[in-house]
Design a protein around this motif. Structure first.
Motif, PDB file in Angstrom:
ATOM      1  N   GLY A   1       0.815  -1.204   0.000  1.00  0.00           N
ATOM      2  CA  GLY A   1       0.000   0.000   0.000  1.00  0.00           C
ATOM      3  C   GLY A   1       0.846   1.250   0.000  1.00  0.00           C
ATOM      4  O   GLY A   1       2.043   1.219   0.286  1.00  0.00           O
TER       5      GLY A   1
ATOM      6  N   VAL B   1      -3.592  -1.403  -1.479  1.00  0.00           N
ATOM      7  CA  VAL B   1      -4.221  -0.385  -0.637  1.00  0.00           C
ATOM      8  C   VAL B   1      -3.751   0.994  -1.082  1.00  0.00           C
ATOM      9  O   VAL B   1      -2.550   1.217  -1.265  1.00  0.00           O
ATOM     10  CB  VAL B   1      -3.880  -0.588   0.853  1.00  0.00           C
TER      11      VAL B   1
ATOM     12  N   SER C   1     -13.833  -0.063  -4.132  1.00  0.00           N
ATOM     13  CA  SER C   1     -12.839  -1.057  -3.720  1.00  0.00           C
ATOM     14  C   SER C   1     -13.248  -2.462  -4.139  1.00  0.00           C
ATOM     15  O   SER C   1     -14.435  -2.812  -4.190  1.00  0.00           O
ATOM     16  CB  SER C   1     -12.646  -1.007  -2.210  1.00  0.00           C
TER      17      SER C   1
ATOM     18  N   PHE D   1      -9.316  -3.494   5.561  1.00  0.00           N
ATOM     19  CA  PHE D   1      -8.495  -2.293   5.700  1.00  0.00           C
ATOM     20  C   PHE D   1      -8.058  -2.074   7.142  1.00  0.00           C
ATOM     21  O   PHE D   1      -6.905  -1.690   7.399  1.00  0.00           O
ATOM     22  CB  PHE D   1      -9.262  -1.074   5.183  1.00  0.00           C
TER      23      PHE D   1
ATOM     24  N   TRP E   1      -5.220  -4.312   7.864  1.00  0.00           N
ATOM     25  CA  TRP E   1      -4.006  -3.836   7.180  1.00  0.00           C
ATOM     26  C   TRP E   1      -3.393  -2.674   7.949  1.00  0.00           C
ATOM     27  O   TRP E   1      -2.175  -2.637   8.167  1.00  0.00           O
ATOM     28  CB  TRP E   1      -4.362  -3.432   5.750  1.00  0.00           C
TER      29      TRP E   1
END
Length: 832
Positions: free
Chosen positions: A335, A370, A395, A615, A618
């Motif tokens: 990301g 990401v 997404s 998310f 993450w």
């Protein structure tokens, strides 16, 4: 006979007579040999551009005979524009006999005849009010960083959408950039149109300020007949055969990029040569041959091939992407925690930045799992509408995008810009949804607010303000420690000073005292080392207040991979040496620090084998340090110490001893030749290695093939083992043992491309207190920051800020007292 036939025949005859008469009028007495050389260059250039003249053979014969009259007779009917420069150097332009035909989305070469009565040898420029960019709002700083000031993107304040032309005189070999001074010569202009149909434009010529002829004869209206472009559908398949998005660069033989950058609006960004397209998307191209370059970010092979576009309404190009590595196979998901949809290189007109759809295409096209799009000062009121407490609806399972905040352009920006990730609420109490009121003017309170709602916090573009001004740093030492005012620092005067190197290393003339010049030289040497004890200016927008907020427990990470690497990692190392659990994350700050592409700096977070990215998980992995940072061309696919990976529990040893290290690393077989990736030495020194903010040299598309990369095991900031690993696109294992004699942090790095987060090894149950010098250095940065930026804190908040600063200083003093006295040992080691 139909009565229209005689009329048409008469009209054609009249047209031929008029064109022939015009062609005769254009002829000028001129010597045959130089005109023949000029025409030969024109013929060669048109052949190269794919637009050869039908009578090229006849022209070549006339050129061989040095027949100026015949050359003009053959070439003048094909001239679109005639430029006359009178003896007073005034320029006027008129139409030539050739038809004004263009092709949409293509660069069409047209002939220009110059009648040069003044024998000028200057550059001739072609201009039009219908030419130029169709956007406005790029900041000059961004234009300079991107080396795109020649496009004059900052010269307009409002978008002018009816600009459909791009114009240039063709100056490259075998043509000449300037006029020759000959009485008559021919040049080639290149004209691009973004529109099709019949379009009128005013075409003018200049050879300097005030050279256009009076009475508007310096320009002339031309009605163009523009053939539509070919609608080229792109079929994009990923390495596994699934449809995806990719990055493309289309170039013709002359090096023109398609679509031209000055004509781009979202989803194509004018400050990038590449465009992004999904499977099934279309790009407009003229008929002809092109080189197409395509990939999907640095984990993919950069592929190239020639394509031919036939002259018809539509065409199709199919590409299959190829990876050279796949970190997802090892459980890592990449990301970029810092990208923007507005400000800096983005335009403010015709829209205030770009949309989520535009940004998501960039995220997917660069192979990011990401993308964190951060709303900040520019276009704040417009862009904040895209915020949501969850990921954006665009997404997908393995490509997610979330809108969050960077506190920049308002609030606490003077004490460092901060990234706030995974916010549930973007409106700070008392701000009323604006950026102009209610926000704290120092960073610790806003980070506390973010942490209270479960967000992850860190400082952006960290090295901004961490640069070393050697002269200023030396003068500060004299002000504080030169007690007898003799412009020298004796050893006794330096007893409590934090010097950049040891006293003896600085005292190069061995006279027992330090001069200003010796201290300046020492700071310059220290600034090239990692870690180092040179105290930075603390006057930028990077990790300024980080020592205060880390001590307060509200900062999760320091950003890296976009600003000079030594300064980024040096701050991080010192805080790790004090035992703080600060992690590193990778960012681009697109398109402010760099507008090359999103994901130029990356963080790879370990999630294991997943089919859908959560998310929050993450972000938690980022905050815990279950990750490594990289430019995407270097990877630590495994790194463990006694089977403990970064971000897991601390490794505890009852006593000093050996630990086992296992690593798997991989490096791309091709690497862009740039300071950002460490393959080019910055002209200003190693301290700028890894920098993406400036190019530090000419813009180039060159790549470096293969070679070796030096991988190091780092303990408390010092390399204790290293290995040369080939950059061949393959995964390479490394197993070794090292001694750990005291509580330490252990990490893997390859400077300046790659760094893992650390594994903490605690010996005998003791906290990490790796360096007394590091704690003292942190104190110095806090005091320097207060000196530089204390007044930027609102008066109503200043006393609370001072208390927090003092509490942090006290905490670092306690840490310094618990650590060994290594000031001179570490300073000496920095010179080796």
């Amino acid at each position: 006979m139909n009565r229209l036939v005689p009329s048409v025949l008469c009209l054609l005859a009249l047209t031929a007579t008029v064109y022939g008469q015009v062609a005769v009028e254009l002829r000028v007495p001129v010597e045959g040999q130089p005109l023949s050389a000029n025409v030969t260059r024109v013929l060669e250039t048109l052949q190269f551009l794919g637009a050869p003249l039908d009578n090229a053979k006849e022209l070549a014969v006339a050129a061989g005979a040095l027949d100026a009259e015949r050359l003009q007779e053959l070439l003048d009917p094909q001239v679109l524009l005639v430029v006359t420069i009178n003896p007073e150097s005034r320029v006027k332009v008129r139409r030539g006999p050739a038809r004004a035909r263009l092709v949409q989305a293509g660069f069409t070469p047209v002939l220009v005849k110059i009648i040069n009565q003044a024998a000028l040898t200057r550059e001739l420029r072609i201009v039009s009010p219908q030419a130029g960019q169709v956007y406005a709002g790029m900041t000059r700083l961004s234009a300079e960083r991107l080396q795109r000031t020649q496009l004059q993107e900052t010269s307009e304040t409002n978008a002018i959408p009816n600009r459909f032309l791009e114009l240039e005189m063709y100056p490259w070999a075998p043509m000449m950039p300037n006029l020759s001074g000959l009485e008559a010569e021919y040049a080639i202009a290149i004209i691009y149109s973004s529109q099709s149909g019949r379009r009128e434009a005013a075409i003018g010529f200049e050879i300097g300020q005030g050279t256009q002829d009076l009475g508007f004869r310096g320009e002339i209206p031309v009605l163009f007949d523009i053939r539509p472009a070919v609608q080229v559908k792109l079929r994009v398949k990923d390495y596994d055969g699934k449809p995806t998005a990719a990055r493309f660069i289309f170039r013709d033989a002359a090096g023109h990029v398609f679509p031209p950058q000055a004509k781009r609006l979202a989803p194509d960004f004018y400050f990038q040569p590449q465009i992004y397209r999904r499977d099934g998307d279309v790009v407009q191209l003229p008929a002809g041959r092109f080189t197409v370059q395509y990939d999907r970010g640095p984990e993919y092979k950069q592929l190239r091939r020639e394509v031919a576009i036939a002259s018809r309404s539509s065409a199709e190009i199919e590409v299959k992407l190829e990876r050279w590595t796949n970190p997802m196979d090892y459980g890592f998901y990449c990301g970029d925690h810092h990208i923007h949809a507005a400000g800096c290189a983005h335009y403010t007109s015709p829209t205030q930045g770009v949309t989520p759809e535009d940004m998501f295409l960039q995220v997917v096209g660069e192979g990011l799992n990401v993308g964190c799009v951060l709303t900040w000062g520019p276009c704040f009121d417009y862009q904040r509408r895209f915020f949501a407490p969850t990921v954006h609806q665009l997404s997908g399972p393995l490509s997610v995008m979330k809108y969050d905040l960077e506190i920049s352009g308002f609030g606490s920006q003077a004490l460092g810009h901060v990234c706030l990730l995974n916010l549930k609420e973007q409106t700070y109490p008392a701000s009323q949804g604006t950026k102009v009121q209610g926000w704290p003017t120092w960073t610790t309170p806003v980070m506390k607010w973010a942490k209270a709602q479960g967000a992850v916090t860190g400082y952006a573009h960290s090295a901004s303000g961490l640069e070393i001004d050697s002269l200023d740093a030396s003068k500060r030492l004299f002000v504080r420690f030169d007690s007898n005012q003799d412009a020298l620092l004796a050893r006794t005067e330096c007893a409590k000073a934090l010097l950049p190197l040891s006293f003896d290393a600085i005292d190069t003339d061995h006279d027992g005292a330090l001069s200003e010049s010796e201290l300046v030289a020492a700071h310059d040497r220290a600034a090239e080392q990692l870690p180092n004890l040179a105290v930075p200016q603390m006057d930028g927008v990077g990790a300024m207040e980080i020592c205060v907020s880390v001590a307060a427990g509200v900062c999760d990470f320091i950003s890296a991979m976009d600003t000079p690497r030594i300064a980024e990692w040096n701050m991080w190392y010192h805080l790790l040496n004090c035992g703080f659990p600060l992690k590193v994350s990778g960012e681009t700050d697109f398109p402010c620090m760099s507008g090359e592409r999103v994901g130029q700096g990356r963080v790879y977070v370990h999630l294991g084998s997943v089919t859908k990215i959560d998310f929050a998980s993450w972000c938690n992995g980022l905050a815990k340090g279950r990750s490594y940072v990289s430019d995407g061309y270097a990877h630590a696919l495994a790194f463990t110490v006694n089977d403990v990976a970064p971000g897991e529990d601390d490794l505890r040893l009852a006593a000093p001893g050996k630990v086992r290290i296992h690593a798997t690393v991989a490096f791309a077989p091709e690497l862009p030749k740039a300071v950002a990736h460490g393959v080019t030495v910055p002209p200003d020194g190693k301290r700028f290695a890894g920098d993406t903010v400036k190019l530090h040299g000419p813009r180039t598309d060159e790549v470096v093939h293969g070679g070796e990369r030096l991988v190091e095991i780092v303990v408390n900031g010092r390399p204790v083992a290293n290995k040369e690993v080939p950059a061949d696109g393959q995964a390479h294992d490394w197993d070794l043992e090292i001694d750990v004699r005291r509580s330490s942090w252990v990490a893997l790095r390859q400077f300046p491309q790659l760094h893992t987060n650390p594994v903490n090894v605690l010996v005998g149950g003791k906290d990490i207190r790796a360096s007394r010098a590091s704690a003292l250095w942190c104190i110095e940065t806090i005091e320097q920051l207060w000196q530089k930026r204390g007044r930027a804190i609102a008066e109503s908040e200043r006393s609370a800020a001072r208390r927090a600063f003092d509490q942090a200083i006290e905490k670092f003093r306690r840490i310094a007292g618990e650590a060994s006295n290594d000031v001179e040992d570490k300073a000496d080691a920095a010179t080796r």
